[in-house]
Design an enzyme around this catalytic site. Structure first.
Site, PDB file in Angstrom:
ATOM      1  N   HIS A 185      36.312  33.375  -6.194  1.00  0.00           N
ATOM      2  CA  HIS A 185      36.595  34.741  -7.190  1.00  0.00           C
ATOM      3  C   HIS A 185      35.260  35.318  -7.637  1.00  0.00           C
ATOM      4  CE1 HIS A 185      35.421  32.863 -10.936  1.00  0.00           C
ATOM      5  NE2 HIS A 185      36.188  31.707 -10.520  1.00  0.00           N
ATOM      6  N   GLU A 213      41.560  25.942 -10.208  1.00  0.00           N
ATOM      7  CA  GLU A 213      40.438  25.416 -10.470  1.00  0.00           C
ATOM      8  C   GLU A 213      40.718  23.828 -11.062  1.00  0.00           C
ATOM      9  OE1 GLU A 213      37.481  24.240 -10.135  1.00  0.00           O
ATOM     10  OE2 GLU A 213      36.243  25.931 -10.563  1.00  0.00           O
TER      11      GLU A 213
END
Length: 214
Positions: free
Chosen positions: A11, A84
């Protein structure tokens, strides 16, 4: 079965990236630089054949993936398995705070202990690797002979690199995990992941940043 081509993207930047604050499963938005990076990576992939995009459902990854979807026209699907690593009580704390407040846990974290689980319901590196391997193999198997995009996080990129190069979880990291870099891999059912190219940032290095705050 034909190989599946994977483009893996971390990201764009967040304020917490800048502050070295652990995000984990907390939902932190992109900052202005991150939004710019997302647009740049979308433009870089605009003319590539992309059959599908899969993204972590966390906002920072999802916003990055939306920019790629807009540029490529490929369908975008949320995938919780691309999140994550969950860092438990580490989440919301800076690297320095963890060192100061939890020195024993910080040491195990720094040494990349594969079985270390942060207090508060976190994941170990071994747990993360197993989750990412299972998720990516399931996704890639749906797209033989096609190219797909995966948008996720730094910890996910690290695991993908290790899986593709057969490196142990405790091997020192010598590769970049740059925000919005383009990383390329191949997947086959027989061989799993192999590395094609890593940390391509030409689309960021060659672009003008004048529009970041515009």
């Amino acid at each position: 079965m034909q190989a599946t081509r994977l483009i893996a993207i971390r990201h764009g930047e967040t304020a917490w990236n800048v502050d070295t604050r652990i995000q984990g499963h907390l939902d932190i938005p992109l900052n202005d630089t991150g939004l710019w990076q997302a647009r740049q990576v979308g433009q870089a992939l605009a003319h590539e054949p992309v059959s599908a995009i899969y993204s972590s459902d966390l906002l920072r990854a999802w916003a990055t993936a939306e920019a790629v979807a807009q540029a490529t026209g490929a369908p975008l699907t949320p995938e919780r398995g691309l999140r994550e690593r969950c860092f438990g009580d580490f989440q919301g704390r800076t690297f320095q705070q963890i060192e100061d407040e939890s020195p024993e846990q910080a040491l195990r974290w720094r040494k990349r202990d594969p079985d270390f689980v942060p207090d508060g319901g976190g994941e170990s590196l071994s747990m993360l690797r197993e989750r990412i391997e299972r998720t990516v193999h399931a996704i890639a198997a749906r797209h033989p002979g096609q190219q797909i995009v995966l948008v996720a996080h730094g910890g996910v990129m690290d695991v993908l690199y290790r899986l593709a190069t057969r490196l142990h979880l405790q091997a020192p990291r010598t590769w970049q995990l740059t925000n919005a870099a383009i990383n390329r891999l191949l997947w086959t059912d027989s061989s799993g992941l192999t590395l094609v190219g890593w940390a391509d940032t030409q689309h960021l290095d060659n672009a003008s940043r004048d529009e970041i705050h515009s």
